[in-house]
Design a protein around this motif. Structure first.
Motif, PDB file in Angstrom:
ATOM      1  N   LEU A  54     -30.021  24.554  38.697  1.00  7.60           N
ATOM      2  CA  LEU A  54     -29.614  23.372  39.460  1.00  7.60           C
ATOM      3  C   LEU A  54     -28.260  23.534  40.168  1.00  7.60           C
ATOM      4  O   LEU A  54     -27.320  24.087  39.593  1.00  7.60           O
ATOM      5  CB  LEU A  54     -29.548  22.156  38.539  1.00  7.60           C
ATOM      6  N   VAL A  57     -26.711  20.410  46.759  1.00  4.82           N
ATOM      7  CA  VAL A  57     -26.892  20.938  48.117  1.00  4.82           C
ATOM      8  C   VAL A  57     -26.584  19.839  49.119  1.00  4.82           C
ATOM      9  O   VAL A  57     -27.220  18.780  49.092  1.00  4.82           O
ATOM     10  CB  VAL A  57     -28.334  21.455  48.325  1.00  4.82           C
ATOM     11  N   ASP A  58     -25.617  20.081  49.980  1.00  8.87           N
ATOM     12  CA  ASP A  58     -25.217  19.096  50.993  1.00  8.87           C
ATOM     13  C   ASP A  58     -25.037  17.715  50.365  1.00  8.87           C
ATOM     14  O   ASP A  58     -25.481  16.701  50.920  1.00  8.87           O
ATOM     15  CB  ASP A  58     -26.261  19.040  52.133  1.00  8.87           C
ATOM     16  N   ALA A  60     -26.437  16.461  47.737  1.00 10.63           N
ATOM     17  CA  ALA A  60     -27.557  15.980  46.923  1.00 10.63           C
ATOM     18  C   ALA A  60     -27.597  16.754  45.611  1.00 10.63           C
ATOM     19  O   ALA A  60     -27.765  17.983  45.618  1.00 10.63           O
ATOM     20  CB  ALA A  60     -28.877  16.156  47.676  1.00 10.63           C
ATOM     21  N   ARG A  61     -27.464  16.026  44.512  1.00 10.50           N
ATOM     22  CA  ARG A  61     -27.384  16.691  43.218  1.00 10.50           C
ATOM     23  C   ARG A  61     -28.769  17.042  42.680  1.00 10.50           C
ATOM     24  O   ARG A  61     -29.787  16.566  43.174  1.00 10.50           O
ATOM     25  CB  ARG A  61     -26.672  15.765  42.223  1.00 10.50           C
ATOM     26  N   GLY A  62     -28.775  17.865  41.643  1.00 11.85           N
ATOM     27  CA  GLY A  62     -30.027  18.162  40.942  1.00 11.85           C
ATOM     28  C   GLY A  62     -31.021  18.957  41.755  1.00 11.85           C
ATOM     29  O   GLY A  62     -32.230  18.821  41.564  1.00 11.85           O
ATOM     30  N   GLN A  63     -30.560  19.788  42.666  1.00 15.45           N
ATOM     31  CA  GLN A  63     -31.474  20.596  43.476  1.00 15.45           C
ATOM     32  C   GLN A  63     -31.730  21.939  42.806  1.00 15.45           C
ATOM     33  O   GLN A  63     -30.796  22.586  42.326  1.00 15.45           O
ATOM     34  CB  GLN A  63     -30.879  20.823  44.878  1.00 15.45           C
ATOM     35  N   ARG A  64     -32.994  22.359  42.812  1.00 19.59           N
ATOM     36  CA  ARG A  64     -33.328  23.662  42.244  1.00 19.59           C
ATOM     37  C   ARG A  64     -33.040  24.746  43.288  1.00 19.59           C
ATOM     38  O   ARG A  64     -33.703  24.800  44.318  1.00 19.59           O
ATOM     39  CB  ARG A  64     -34.789  23.677  41.803  1.00 19.59           C
ATOM     40  N   LEU A  67     -35.729  26.838  44.979  1.00 22.28           N
ATOM     41  CA  LEU A  67     -36.703  26.243  45.901  1.00 22.28           C
ATOM     42  C   LEU A  67     -36.123  25.944  47.273  1.00 22.28           C
ATOM     43  O   LEU A  67     -36.869  25.769  48.233  1.00 22.28           O
ATOM     44  CB  LEU A  67     -37.253  24.927  45.321  1.00 22.28           C
ATOM     45  N   VAL A  68     -34.808  25.838  47.366  1.00 22.81           N
ATOM     46  CA  VAL A  68     -34.198  25.387  48.627  1.00 22.81           C
ATOM     47  C   VAL A  68     -33.882  26.590  49.512  1.00 22.81           C
ATOM     48  O   VAL A  68     -33.074  27.439  49.137  1.00 22.81           O
ATOM     49  CB  VAL A  68     -32.907  24.591  48.350  1.00 22.81           C
ATOM     50  N   PRO A  69     -34.524  26.693  50.668  1.00 30.06           N
ATOM     51  CA  PRO A  69     -34.184  27.796  51.572  1.00 30.06           C
ATOM     52  C   PRO A  69     -32.748  27.653  52.073  1.00 30.06           C
ATOM     53  O   PRO A  69     -32.307  26.551  52.398  1.00 30.06           O
ATOM     54  CB  PRO A  69     -35.180  27.638  52.735  1.00 30.06           C
ATOM     55  N   ARG A  71     -29.773  27.653  54.608  1.00 33.70           N
ATOM     56  CA  ARG A  71     -29.674  27.380  56.044  1.00 33.70           C
ATOM     57  C   ARG A  71     -28.220  27.514  56.466  1.00 33.70           C
ATOM     58  O   ARG A  71     -27.315  27.262  55.663  1.00 33.70           O
ATOM     59  CB  ARG A  71     -30.198  25.980  56.360  1.00 33.70           C
ATOM     60  N   MET A  74     -25.042  25.372  55.211  1.00 32.77           N
ATOM     61  CA  MET A  74     -25.400  24.545  54.050  1.00 32.77           C
ATOM     62  C   MET A  74     -24.281  24.636  53.015  1.00 32.77           C
ATOM     63  O   MET A  74     -23.754  25.717  52.765  1.00 32.77           O
ATOM     64  CB  MET A  74     -26.712  25.079  53.477  1.00 32.77           C
TER      65      MET A  74
ATOM     66  N   THR B  37     -42.805  27.912  51.016  1.00 30.80           N
ATOM     67  CA  THR B  37     -42.466  27.956  52.440  1.00 30.80           C
ATOM     68  C   THR B  37     -43.473  28.780  53.238  1.00 30.80           C
ATOM     69  O   THR B  37     -43.360  28.887  54.456  1.00 30.80           O
ATOM     70  CB  THR B  37     -41.065  28.560  52.644  1.00 30.80           C
ATOM     71  N   HIS B  90     -44.373  18.932  48.023  1.00 32.47           N
ATOM     72  CA  HIS B  90     -44.495  19.002  46.566  1.00 32.47           C
ATOM     73  C   HIS B  90     -45.353  17.836  46.082  1.00 32.47           C
ATOM     74  O   HIS B  90     -44.916  16.680  46.136  1.00 32.47           O
ATOM     75  CB  HIS B  90     -43.110  18.943  45.918  1.00 32.47           C
ATOM     76  N   ARG B 108     -40.441  18.278  51.709  1.00 34.64           N
ATOM     77  CA  ARG B 108     -39.071  18.791  51.543  1.00 34.64           C
ATOM     78  C   ARG B 108     -38.737  19.859  52.592  1.00 34.64           C
ATOM     79  O   ARG B 108     -37.940  20.763  52.338  1.00 34.64           O
ATOM     80  CB  ARG B 108     -38.895  19.339  50.119  1.00 34.64           C
ATOM     81  N   ALA B 111     -35.130  19.881  53.071  1.00 36.68           N
ATOM     82  CA  ALA B 111     -34.445  19.782  51.782  1.00 36.68           C
ATOM     83  C   ALA B 111     -32.951  19.978  51.968  1.00 36.68           C
ATOM     84  O   ALA B 111     -32.531  20.812  52.762  1.00 36.68           O
ATOM     85  CB  ALA B 111     -35.001  20.838  50.828  1.00 36.68           C
ATOM     86  N   PRO B 112     -32.126  19.190  51.249  1.00 40.01           N
ATOM     87  CA  PRO B 112     -32.515  18.304  50.154  1.00 40.01           C
ATOM     88  C   PRO B 112     -33.072  16.944  50.570  1.00 40.01           C
ATOM     89  O   PRO B 112     -33.440  16.165  49.704  1.00 40.01           O
ATOM     90  CB  PRO B 112     -31.202  18.133  49.391  1.00 40.01           C
ATOM     91  N   TRP B 430     -35.279  18.235  31.536  1.00 38.27           N
ATOM     92  CA  TRP B 430     -35.673  18.365  32.934  1.00 38.27           C
ATOM     93  C   TRP B 430     -37.052  18.995  33.130  1.00 38.27           C
ATOM     94  O   TRP B 430     -37.826  18.525  33.943  1.00 38.27           O
ATOM     95  CB  TRP B 430     -34.628  19.205  33.672  1.00 38.27           C
ATOM     96  N   PRO B 486     -31.438  11.229  47.774  1.00 37.96           N
ATOM     97  CA  PRO B 486     -31.850  11.996  46.604  1.00 37.96           C
ATOM     98  C   PRO B 486     -31.121  11.516  45.349  1.00 37.96           C
ATOM     99  O   PRO B 486     -29.992  11.052  45.399  1.00 37.96           O
ATOM    100  CB  PRO B 486     -31.433  13.420  46.962  1.00 37.96           C
ATOM    101  N   VAL B 487     -31.791  11.634  44.248  1.00 36.13           N
ATOM    102  CA  VAL B 487     -31.182  11.372  42.953  1.00 36.13           C
ATOM    103  C   VAL B 487     -31.389  12.625  42.109  1.00 36.13           C
ATOM    104  O   VAL B 487     -32.205  13.467  42.440  1.00 36.13           O
ATOM    105  CB  VAL B 487     -31.821  10.152  42.257  1.00 36.13           C
ATOM    106  N   PRO B 488     -30.621  12.765  41.035  1.00 31.80           N
ATOM    107  CA  PRO B 488     -30.781  13.966  40.223  1.00 31.80           C
ATOM    108  C   PRO B 488     -32.202  14.103  39.702  1.00 31.80           C
ATOM    109  O   PRO B 488     -32.928  13.122  39.577  1.00 31.80           O
ATOM    110  CB  PRO B 488     -29.797  13.749  39.066  1.00 31.80           C
ATOM    111  N   ALA B 489     -32.520  15.341  39.375  1.00 30.93           N
ATOM    112  CA  ALA B 489     -33.878  15.633  38.926  1.00 30.93           C
ATOM    113  C   ALA B 489     -34.234  14.894  37.649  1.00 30.93           C
ATOM    114  O   ALA B 489     -35.382  14.843  37.263  1.00 30.93           O
ATOM    115  CB  ALA B 489     -34.033  17.130  38.709  1.00 30.93           C
TER     116      ALA B 489
END
Lengths: 84, 505
Positions: A54, A57-58, A60-64, A67-69, A71, A74, B37, B90, B108, B111-112, B430, B486-489
């Motif tokens: 985790l 990103v930009d 936004a919390r809690g991003q895996r 999974l995030v390409p 850019r 960023m 992707t 997703h 996404r 993303a984010p 999680w 977005p909110v945390p996972a």
């Protein structure tokens, strides 16, 4: 060369890579600590299942990260703990 | 595509691609969605189209001709307006809606940022694949220890090696392509620790002889490993990883037939990364809440029950690939085709006579299923693997629940992984037990197959997107809903309380 910004520092990446791939390619295997034991964690499953990697990103919390390409431009902030 | 789809396919790996291509060829309109992707799933994992020149990974693949043919077929149908392809979508829920299904997904692509999408069709085909099955061992949560699949995902998706000196461990043929791929990228693979012994295959001569292509594939990897001097050690295991901020060494031991380390055989090997995998766990998250019946597989997993035409027990719901039992890409492609043939037959509400092509498909699936069963029996989870654990070993990575805590809960009478979860929080974090579930199950109940907990949300979705869905989305094949903050996972966590009483009698 493309760059993302990780904790304020530029990090080069190759087009097509995820944030996690860019971090690992740069030699970083840990970028987070766990809530209870404060154990270092980075990428584990690499496909979005385990949530070990985790990052923010930009904003936004809690991003895996796996999974995030990545850019251009960023911003990625690594987390201090699960409950930040 | 503006007209409604006749079929939604979730998962664009080998099974989903083949299913979509067959259904399209039969005249149906198809919506195909995947979180990746690019088309290909994990087996044919590729960088996104625009990055293929920058990140060359074709040499790491097997069966690329088939992948390219499926890509071409899907591209042609997309151009013709019959395929609604949704990458980076997703799927987080699939529900019955009227006579058909509604699949909820988070788009996404930006993303984010996340946008909610609903895809509707009278028929649904789930081809969501599987992920690495893990067994905990001391040090397995050190950075630099990855799943074997994670290592391959980094390689195939981004041409990134997780380390320069790597040990691999676990069981099953999948360790071989991972080792070969790493070696091909200049990584020093210091050991491939295979817990089983190849002799176990000799107990299954029939499936061995009838699947020569599998052996040809294996021989190719073996040749690569010999060329790079990669040692493959049968009946050995990585029983511990050591290090501080990251893994710096592993302990490797020879195993007795039950999987317990032979005293005096342990040795330390310096590494900077480790890959582990004990087969795979099917991804059943969309199927279980829809009420599809499960059945036991030879590898210790519960898998979705399907008939000879890949129909689940829920009318209109089909499954193909690893959700029906882990068996590899070639089987997944054939199951996808078979499932689509059933969709075509059922959609026309006529009895389609068994033609020669369908008979050949079924025969291939039977043959490949037999091989998968032999593979499961030849590469079991070693019964005594838990002897590697110390009381301090973390079993649930998310909630940091130790083996000692789980043993205590078991001693207090917890009969299965669900009760362990309630007593210790193992599986409550999680990942919702996706990583520790099979292991906790093995530590408590070995006599029946592992059934994952019912999870009403298959992947995190923002609360904002969920809230927007309450506003009566227009009925169409795809309904974009406005973006949400977005909110945390951890937003998945409420699903946990939904665990039903029926699971703990």
């Amino acid at each position: 060369m493309n760059e993302i910004v990780v904790d304020g520092e530029p990090l080069p990446y190759t087009e097509g890579q995820t944030v996690a791939a860019a971090l690992v390619a740069a030699g970083r295997v840990a970028w987070r600590t766990t809530r209870v034991g404060h154990r270092p964690r980075g990428v584990f499953c690499g496909i979005g299942v385990c949530f070990d990697c985790l990052v923010t990103v930009d904003g936004a919390r809690g991003q895996r990260a796996c999974l995030v390409p990545a850019r251009p431009g960023m911003t990625v902030t690594t987390l201090e703990g699960d409950d930040d | 595509m503006t007209e409604p789809a006749d079929l939604v396919v979730v998962g664009a790996g080998p099974a989903g691609m083949a299913a979509a291509a067959t259904a399209l060829a039969g005249g149906l309109r198809v919506a195909l969605l995947d979180s990746g992707t690019a088309l290909g799933g994990q087996y044919w994992r590729h960088p996104p189209e625009h990055a293929r020149a920058a990140v060359p990974t074709d040499d790491l693949h097997h069966g690329l001709d088939r992948y390219r043919a499926l890509c071409r077929a899907l591209a042609a149908h997309r151009t013709a307006g019959r395929l609604d392809l949704r990458l980076e979508h997703h799927a987080w829920s699939a529900v019955r809606e009227g006579d058909g299904f509604a699949v909820h997904a988070a788009d996404r692509r930006e993303a984010p940022r996340e946008t909610a999408v609903v895809l509707r069709a009278p028929r649904l085909l789930v081809a969501t694949g599987a992920y690495d099955r893990q067994l905990p061992f001391p040090g397995w949560d050190l950075p630099g220890v990855l799943t074997a699949g994670g290592m391959q995902a980094l390689l195939k998706g981004g041409s990134v090696a997780a380390g320069s000196r790597v040990a691999l461990g676990g069981t099953g043929p999948f360790l071989l392509p991972v080792a070969a791929g790493l070696a091909a990228r200049g990584v020093e693979v210091v050991a491939v620790c295979e817990a089983a012994h190849p002799r176990a295959w000799l107990r299954h001569p029939g499936p061995l002889l009838s699947n020569p292509d599998k052996w040809a594939e294996g021989a190719g990897y073996a040749a690569t490993l010999v060329r790079h001097r990669v040692p493959v050690r049968p009946r050995t295991a990585i029983v511990a990883a050591e290090g501080g901020e990251r893994v710096t060494s592993v302990r490797i031991a020879s195993l007795a037939p039950d999987g317990s380390p032979r005293p005096g055989t342990e040795r330390r090997v310096e590494v900077d990364a480790v890959g582990v995998g004990w087969g795979f766990a099917p991804q059943l998250d969309l199927l279980v809440p829809l009420g599809a019946s499960l059945t036991d597989s030879a590898d210790g997993n519960a898998v979705v029950a399907v008939d000879r035409g890949q129909r689940t027990t829920v009318p209109g719901l089909y499954a193909a690939g690893e959700t029906c039992g882990v068996g590899g890409a070639a089987l997944a492609v054939n199951e996808g085709r078979l499932a689509a043939a059933s969709v075509l037959a059922d959609a026309r509400a006529t009895t389609v006579p068994m033609n020669r092509r369908l008979a050949a498909l079924r025969s291939a699936v039977d043959r490949q299923r037999a091989f998968a069963r032999a593979m499961a029996l030849a590469h079991p989870v070693p019964p005594a693997w838990s002897s590697w654990l110390t009381d301090e070993t973390v079993v649930c990575r998310c909630e940091e629940v130790t083996a000692g805590a789980i043993r205590t809960a078991r001693a207090d009478g917890a009969p299965d992984h669900r009760q362990i979860k309630q007593l210790t929080r193992a599986g409550m974090g999680w990942c919702q037990g996706r990583m520790c579930g099979p292991a906790v199950h093995c530590l408590t109940t070995r006599h029946r197959a592992y059934e994952p907990a019912e999870r009403l949300v298959a992947t995190p979705v923002t609360l904002g997107a969920l809230a927007d869905l309450d506003e009566d989305p227009p009925v169409s094949t795809a309904s974009p809903v406005s973006a949400a903050s977005p909110v945390p996972a951890t937003s998945t966590e409420p699903t946990d309380s939904s665990e039903t009483d029926k699971e703990c009698p």
